[in-house]
Structure formats: structure tokens, C-alpha cells
Write a protein that holds these residues in place. Structure first.
Motif, PDB file in Angstrom:
ATOM      1  N   ASN A 116       0.839  -1.202   0.000  1.00 25.79           N
ATOM      2  CA  ASN A 116       0.000   0.000   0.000  1.00 25.79           C
ATOM      3  C   ASN A 116       0.869   1.245   0.000  1.00 25.79           C
ATOM      4  OD1 ASN A 116      -1.511  -1.979   2.330  1.00 25.79           O
ATOM      5  ND2 ASN A 116      -2.669  -1.423   0.514  1.00 25.79           N
ATOM      6  N   ARG A 117       0.699   2.105  -1.001  1.00 31.14           N
ATOM      7  CA  ARG A 117       1.379   3.406  -1.001  1.00 31.14           C
ATOM      8  C   ARG A 117       0.447   4.549  -0.622  1.00 31.14           C
ATOM      9  NH1 ARG A 117       4.167   6.760  -4.050  1.00 31.14           N
ATOM     10  NH2 ARG A 117       3.379   6.163  -6.096  1.00 31.14           N
ATOM     11  N   PHE A 118      -0.847   4.325  -0.780  1.00 29.69           N
ATOM     12  CA  PHE A 118      -1.837   5.325  -0.387  1.00 29.69           C
ATOM     13  C   PHE A 118      -2.994   4.604   0.296  1.00 29.69           C
ATOM     14  CE2 PHE A 118       0.304   6.975  -4.149  1.00 29.69           C
ATOM     15  CZ  PHE A 118       0.718   8.220  -3.705  1.00 29.69           C
ATOM     16  N   GLY A 119      -3.632   5.269   1.236  1.00 28.47           N
ATOM     17  CA  GLY A 119      -4.769   4.667   1.907  1.00 28.47           C
ATOM     18  C   GLY A 119      -5.428   5.647   2.856  1.00 28.47           C
ATOM     19  N   LEU A 120      -6.689   5.426   3.122  1.00 25.99           N
ATOM     20  CA  LEU A 120      -7.461   6.324   3.978  1.00 25.99           C
ATOM     21  C   LEU A 120      -8.607   5.550   4.603  1.00 25.99           C
ATOM     22  CD1 LEU A 120      -8.260   9.237   4.906  1.00 25.99           C
ATOM     23  CD2 LEU A 120      -9.626   9.375   2.839  1.00 25.99           C
ATOM     24  N   GLY A 121      -8.818   5.747   5.900  1.00 26.47           N
ATOM     25  CA  GLY A 121      -9.980   5.192   6.560  1.00 26.47           C
ATOM     26  C   GLY A 121     -10.463   6.165   7.618  1.00 26.47           C
ATOM     27  N   THR A 122     -11.538   6.874   7.349  1.00 32.37           N
ATOM     28  CA  THR A 122     -12.096   7.849   8.287  1.00 32.37           C
ATOM     29  C   THR A 122     -13.570   7.543   8.475  1.00 32.37           C
ATOM     30  OG1 THR A 122     -10.552   9.560   7.519  1.00 32.37           O
ATOM     31  CG2 THR A 122     -12.505  10.296   8.737  1.00 32.37           C
ATOM     32  N   GLU A 123     -13.996   7.373   9.733  1.00 31.79           N
ATOM     33  CA  GLU A 123     -15.386   7.031   9.993  1.00 31.79           C
ATOM     34  C   GLU A 123     -15.866   7.687  11.275  1.00 31.79           C
ATOM     35  OE1 GLU A 123     -18.325   3.108  10.322  1.00 31.79           O
ATOM     36  OE2 GLU A 123     -16.138   2.865  10.309  1.00 31.79           O
ATOM     37  N   PHE A 124     -17.011   8.378  11.178  1.00 31.70           N
ATOM     38  CA  PHE A 124     -17.711   8.960  12.321  1.00 31.70           C
ATOM     39  C   PHE A 124     -19.131   8.395  12.360  1.00 31.70           C
ATOM     40  CE2 PHE A 124     -14.464  12.069  11.295  1.00 31.70           C
ATOM     41  CZ  PHE A 124     -13.995  12.470  12.544  1.00 31.70           C
ATOM     42  N   ASN A 127     -24.643  10.426  12.168  1.00 35.56           N
ATOM     43  CA  ASN A 127     -25.394  11.628  12.540  1.00 35.56           C
ATOM     44  C   ASN A 127     -24.523  12.661  13.256  1.00 35.56           C
ATOM     45  OD1 ASN A 127     -28.033  10.728  11.598  1.00 35.56           O
ATOM     46  ND2 ASN A 127     -27.969   9.255  13.295  1.00 35.56           N
ATOM     47  N   TRP A 128     -23.200  12.555  13.114  1.00 33.86           N
ATOM     48  CA  TRP A 128     -22.344  13.536  13.784  1.00 33.86           C
ATOM     49  C   TRP A 128     -22.514  14.904  13.113  1.00 33.86           C
ATOM     50  CZ3 TRP A 128     -17.269  15.850  12.873  1.00 33.86           C
ATOM     51  CH2 TRP A 128     -16.829  15.763  11.564  1.00 33.86           C
ATOM     52  N   PRO A 129     -22.131  16.010  13.764  1.00 33.03           N
ATOM     53  CA  PRO A 129     -22.409  17.343  13.222  1.00 33.03           C
ATOM     54  C   PRO A 129     -21.787  17.635  11.869  1.00 33.03           C
ATOM     55  CG  PRO A 129     -21.901  17.495  15.561  1.00 33.03           C
ATOM     56  CD  PRO A 129     -21.633  16.085  15.153  1.00 33.03           C
ATOM     57  N   GLY A 130     -20.717  16.919  11.493  1.00 31.94           N
ATOM     58  CA  GLY A 130     -20.086  17.155  10.197  1.00 31.94           C
ATOM     59  C   GLY A 130     -20.529  16.208   9.107  1.00 31.94           C
ATOM     60  N   ALA A 131     -21.637  15.482   9.331  1.00 27.41           N
ATOM     61  CA  ALA A 131     -22.064  14.463   8.374  1.00 27.41           C
ATOM     62  C   ALA A 131     -22.464  15.047   7.028  1.00 27.41           C
ATOM     63  CB  ALA A 131     -23.228  13.650   8.949  1.00 27.41           C
ATOM     64  N   GLY A 132     -22.792  16.362   6.979  1.00 28.36           N
ATOM     65  CA  GLY A 132     -23.106  16.999   5.698  1.00 28.36           C
ATOM     66  C   GLY A 132     -21.903  17.083   4.792  1.00 28.36           C
ATOM     67  N   SER A 133     -20.713  16.999   5.370  1.00 24.69           N
ATOM     68  CA  SER A 133     -19.484  16.952   4.576  1.00 24.69           C
ATOM     69  C   SER A 133     -19.068  15.512   4.326  1.00 24.69           C
ATOM     70  CB  SER A 133     -18.357  17.691   5.300  1.00 24.69           C
ATOM     71  OG  SER A 133     -17.130  17.516   4.641  1.00 24.69           O
ATOM     72  N   ILE A 134     -19.029  14.715   5.425  1.00 26.83           N
ATOM     73  CA  ILE A 134     -18.633  13.323   5.306  1.00 26.83           C
ATOM     74  C   ILE A 134     -18.853  12.621   6.642  1.00 26.83           C
ATOM     75  CG2 ILE A 134     -16.237  13.761   5.949  1.00 26.83           C
ATOM     76  CD1 ILE A 134     -15.385  11.600   4.029  1.00 26.83           C
ATOM     77  N   TYR A 135     -19.274  11.353   6.617  1.00 22.92           N
ATOM     78  CA  TYR A 135     -19.213  10.557   7.844  1.00 22.92           C
ATOM     79  C   TYR A 135     -18.442   9.249   7.619  1.00 22.92           C
ATOM     80  CZ  TYR A 135     -23.322   7.796   6.226  1.00 22.92           C
ATOM     81  OH  TYR A 135     -24.185   7.002   5.514  1.00 22.92           O
ATOM     82  N   TYR A 136     -18.123   8.953   6.362  1.00 19.56           N
ATOM     83  CA  TYR A 136     -17.284   7.787   6.071  1.00 19.56           C
ATOM     84  C   TYR A 136     -16.511   8.056   4.793  1.00 19.56           C
ATOM     85  CZ  TYR A 136     -15.896   3.025   4.823  1.00 19.56           C
ATOM     86  OH  TYR A 136     -15.173   1.911   4.482  1.00 19.56           O
ATOM     87  N   ALA A 137     -15.212   7.775   4.825  1.00 18.71           N
ATOM     88  CA  ALA A 137     -14.383   7.857   3.627  1.00 18.71           C
ATOM     89  C   ALA A 137     -13.346   6.755   3.679  1.00 18.71           C
ATOM     90  CB  ALA A 137     -13.702   9.216   3.516  1.00 18.71           C
ATOM     91  N   ALA A 138     -13.130   6.099   2.549  1.00 15.70           N
ATOM     92  CA  ALA A 138     -12.131   5.035   2.485  1.00 15.70           C
ATOM     93  C   ALA A 138     -11.439   5.064   1.139  1.00 15.70           C
ATOM     94  CB  ALA A 138     -12.766   3.666   2.725  1.00 15.70           C
ATOM     95  N   ILE A 139     -10.136   4.976   1.166  1.00 19.12           N
ATOM     96  CA  ILE A 139      -9.337   4.766  -0.030  1.00 19.12           C
ATOM     97  C   ILE A 139      -8.614   3.443   0.129  1.00 19.12           C
ATOM     98  CG2 ILE A 139      -7.313   5.526  -1.329  1.00 19.12           C
ATOM     99  CD1 ILE A 139      -8.117   8.407  -0.678  1.00 19.12           C
ATOM    100  N   LYS A 140      -8.881   2.517  -0.787  1.00 16.14           N
ATOM    101  CA  LYS A 140      -8.141   1.257  -0.844  1.00 16.14           C
ATOM    102  C   LYS A 140      -7.263   1.323  -2.086  1.00 16.14           C
ATOM    103  CE  LYS A 140     -11.896  -1.336   1.347  1.00 16.14           C
ATOM    104  NZ  LYS A 140     -12.831  -2.481   1.231  1.00 16.14           N
ATOM    105  N   SER A 141      -5.969   1.408  -1.854  1.00 18.21           N
ATOM    106  CA  SER A 141      -5.030   1.591  -2.950  1.00 18.21           C
ATOM    107  C   SER A 141      -3.957   0.517  -2.867  1.00 18.21           C
ATOM    108  CB  SER A 141      -4.391   2.983  -2.867  1.00 18.21           C
ATOM    109  OG  SER A 141      -3.393   3.144  -3.853  1.00 18.21           O
ATOM    110  N   VAL A 142      -3.820  -0.284  -3.919  1.00 17.91           N
ATOM    111  CA  VAL A 142      -2.863  -1.379  -3.957  1.00 17.91           C
ATOM    112  C   VAL A 142      -1.883  -1.136  -5.101  1.00 17.91           C
ATOM    113  CG1 VAL A 142      -2.549  -3.856  -4.200  1.00 17.91           C
ATOM    114  CG2 VAL A 142      -4.595  -2.963  -3.071  1.00 17.91           C
ATOM    115  N   SER A 143      -0.584  -1.158  -4.772  1.00 18.06           N
ATOM    116  CA  SER A 143       0.455  -0.975  -5.788  1.00 18.06           C
ATOM    117  C   SER A 143       1.094  -2.316  -6.126  1.00 18.06           C
ATOM    118  CB  SER A 143       1.533  -0.007  -5.294  1.00 18.06           C
ATOM    119  OG  SER A 143       1.035   1.312  -5.223  1.00 18.06           O
TER     120      SER A 143
END
Length: 394
Positions: A116-124, A127-143
Motif C-alpha cells: 500500500n502506497r496510499f490509503g485512507l480510513g475515516t469514519e464517524f 449523525n455527527w455534526p459534520g455528516a453533511g461533509s462526510i461521515y465515512y471515507a475510504a481509499i483502498k489503494s494497492v500498488s
């Protein structure tokens, strides 16, 4: 070797990734590297140099294979002005790695790596206050990286390789405070890498590596309770290029010290434009990231002929500008404190590495959300990383 690499590719694709470097780059390519703060590109090589500096493959004799796994447990608290603070969801993310290197003759070495050279896992909470922007984001990147090493002289080698990067992006957020929107897409981008390894004396060696930028255009689908937000989804992003330099000093047969520095061109990440049926319903998200430095120091000491003790420290800059913040990457500059232990005999090696990652607090940063601006604090961010690698030489 083919079955070994195929199994590694499948494991990586099925496994979620979590950011450990500032931005969403990853440098956790082996347990030995984890223990030494990633400072492994100029010193004594092992099979993981396929990832860190392929030119150093020329320091290996015969055939070497390695596989391993890192487990990451991150946490951060986000406070939006006037609203209750929110903790990220507690998760453990897995980062497998696998390499094979074989000597083709006196001058040439062939290697292949899956990591893995890039990756992301963010989860709230959804219904958290910033859910209008994002409450889950994931990047699965395999080199998948095939590389060739060539010895030019007794103390100077070069390496060159290609990189096929599978990039999968998923994002979930709330629209209108109540409706879920999920966007998912994937693509494969291609890049190249060039490297060199120079050892003018027994006590000094240097490594240099360039990795090109990679353009990916994830395409997939959007799903929502709102009919107009269902359909084809697509976007584009440039994964940044980077330059890495390593210098290793070996003051005695038992001790080596390495200093590594990496400059990453995150300024290529200017915006995030996700389109549904050809239209971006939320507008383009301005990123305007900056180029960053990652500075690492690693030490390795031979306790006995079979046991090695390791330690490392890293300072890793965030690419997000000081006055801004990003719920997808809720972080700041980072400090990493590492240690580990390795055992080896004539054929086998087993390495363990541990890193504690401390994320510096960020106060009062601006987060752009659907045409508005939040003021947010990012606090109490940290992560624990435990890694193990097993290698065999024949």
C-alpha cells in the motif's frame, strides 16, 4: 512466486487501509521499516527494498521472499464550533505487504512487490455534526510494482520499475440533514520509479528514489434516497510524485544509523470533484494542499549474531494548509516514535515493529462544507501500529 504474488494482491484489495502518513500516503512497507521509522532505503537491504529503494536489491544474493501484516488502531476527536465534540469510530485497519527478489546474474536483479502506497480510513457516527461533509471515507489503494536492479560498478547500482496502482474510493455523507448519499468508484493508474544506491565506503551508503505522479479516474455509481442522486459517478485525482533521499552510516559492525527525507508533491491535489450523472451536486471541494517533508531517523543494533534491536523517529508534515482543515483527513503534523526487534538465521527472518503516532492538535481551522464554512478543532489524535514480517532466503 506467481501464486505468492496473486494471494498478496487479493489480500490487499480485500483489506481496508488507514492513513498513517500526513495526507493519505503510507510508508509502512515492512515490520523492520516500521521499527526504524521507515529509514531503510540506504542501509542493509532486505526484500522490502522493492518498495523503498529497488536499486538496493543488488545487495541481496540469491532469492528472497517476504510477507507480513500491519495492524493500525487510530483515534481523533473533532469539535465543531457551537456543537458537541465527536470521536472517530474505533477501528483496526490492516495493511498487508509481500515482496520477492531474485538475482539473475552478476549484474541484474528482478523484484516484484505488492503493498500500500496510499490509503485512507475515516469514519464517524452517521449523525455527527459534520455528516453533511462526510461521515465515512475510504481509499483502498494497492500498488503492484515490478522492478529491475542493475549493478553498474562494485559500489554503484540503479533501479527502474513500473507501478500499477489500483485505486478504490468510497464516500458517504448526509444531504439535507436526513438523506444518505454513497459514492463509490475505482480505477487503475500507472506510474514509474527510478532509484540509485551508492556505497563509496564500508561505513557510508546513500540512496535516492523518484516516484512519478499517477493520474486515476475512479468510475462507479452513486446510491441515495434522493432519486436525482442515483446513477453513474466519476471523479479524478492525481496521486503525488515524490523524491526520497537516504544516508546510512555504519560506525561499527554492530550499529547502523540512517537518515531519510521525502518530499511529496501534494500541491497536485487542488480539488476533489465528484460528479453524479455528469454533475457535481455539492460543488467542487477546494483542497489546495501544499508539498510536504517527511524526515525520519532509524537505528539498528546487533544484540547478538541472531537478534537485532531497532528504533526510529519521524516528523511528518501535513499537506493541509494551517488555516484550513478537512474532515476526510482530520489531522495535523505528526510525530512517530518506533521500536522493534528482529531475529534471523541463515535462511529465515522474523521482524516485529511498533509505532506510536502522535497527531498535533489543530485549533480553529476552516472546513468548507456545501458552500459554508465550519470552524473546527482537531484534538487527541493518535494511533498505535503493530507490524510483523516473515522472510525466507534461498
Amino acid at each position: 512466486m506467481g501464486r505468492f504474488i496473486a494471494v498478496a494482491v487479493l489480500a490487499l484489495i480485500l483489506t481496508g487501509q488507514q492513513v498513517l502518513a500526513a495526507g493519505f500516503a503510507i510508508y509502512d512497507w515492512s515490520a523492520r521499516g516500521v521499527a526504524m521509522g521507515g529509514a531503510t532505503m540506504a542501509g542493509k537491504p532486505d526484500a522490502s527494498v522493492v518498495a523503498s529503494n529497488p536499486a538496493a536489491m543488488t545487495g541481496l544474493n540469491g532469492t528472497h521472499v517476504m510477507t507480513g501484516l500491519s495492524a493500525v488502531a487510530p483515534m481523533v476527536t473533532v469539535s465543531i464550533a457551537g456543537k458537541e465534540s465527536s470521536d472517530a469510530e474505533s477501528n483496526v485497519w490492516m495493511l498487508p505487504h509481500a515482496y520477492a527478489v531474485t538475482q539473475l546474474g552478476d549484474r541484474y536483479w528482478l523484484g516484484i512487490g505488492v503493498y500500500n502506497r496510499f490509503g485512507l480510513g475515516t469514519e464517524f457516527d452517521e449523525n455527527w455534526p459534520g455528516a453533511g461533509s462526510i461521515y465515512y471515507a475510504a481509499i483502498k489503494s494497492v500498488s503492484l510494482t515490478p522492478v529491475l536492479g542493475m549493478r553498474l560498478t562494485d559500489n554503484w547500482s540503479i533501479g527502474l520499475g513500473a507501478e500499477a496502482n489500483y485505486f478504490d474510493f468510497t464516500q458517504k455523507k448526509k444531504v439535507g440533514g436526513a438523506y444518505d448519499v454513497k459514492v463509490q468508484g475505482d480505477d487503475v493508474g500507472v506510474g514509474v520509479n527510478l532509484s540509485t544506491w551508492y556505497a563509496p565506503t564500508d561505513w557510508l551508503s546513500l540512496g535516492l528514489m523518484y516516484r512519478s505522479a499517477i493520474d486515476v479516474h475512479p468510475r462507479g455509481e452513486a446510491e441515495s434516497d434522493i432519486p436525482s442522486l442515483n446513477g453513474d459517478a466519476d471523479g479524478e485525482i492525481t496521486l503525488p510524485d515524490s523524491w526520497s533521499l537516504g544516508l546510512c552510516i555504519t560506525p561499527s559492525d554492530r550499529l547502523s544509523l540512517e537518515f531519510d527525507a521525502t518530499r511529496t508533491g501534494w500541491s497536485s491535489y487542488e480539488e476533489l470533484d465528484i460528479r453524479i450523472n455528469g454533475v457535481n451536486p455539492s460543488g467542487v471541494a477546494v483542497k489546495d494542499w501544499k508539498d510536504t517533508w517527511r524526515i525520519g531517523i532509524g537505528a539498528e543494533y546487533a544484540l547478538t549474531p541472531s537478534w537485532d534491536l531497532r528504533a526510529g523517529y519521524v516528523y511528518d508534515e501535513t499537506p493541509v494548509r494551517t488555516e484550513r482543515a478537512d474532515y476526510m483527513v482530520p489531522a495535523n503534523d505528526r510525530q512517530l516514535f518506533s521500536t522493534g526487534l528482529g531475529w534471523h538465521d541463515d535462511a529465515w527472518s522474523v521482524d516485529l515493529g511498533y509505532t506510536y503516532l502522535l497527531i498535533l492538535d489543530r485549533k480553529g481551522a476552516e472546513v468548507y462544507v456545501n458552500g459554508g464554512v465550519d470552524r473546527a478543532d482537531f484534538e487527541d489524535g493518535d494511533a498505535h501500529l503493530l507490524s510483523m514480517s516473515v522472510a525466507y532466503r534461498f
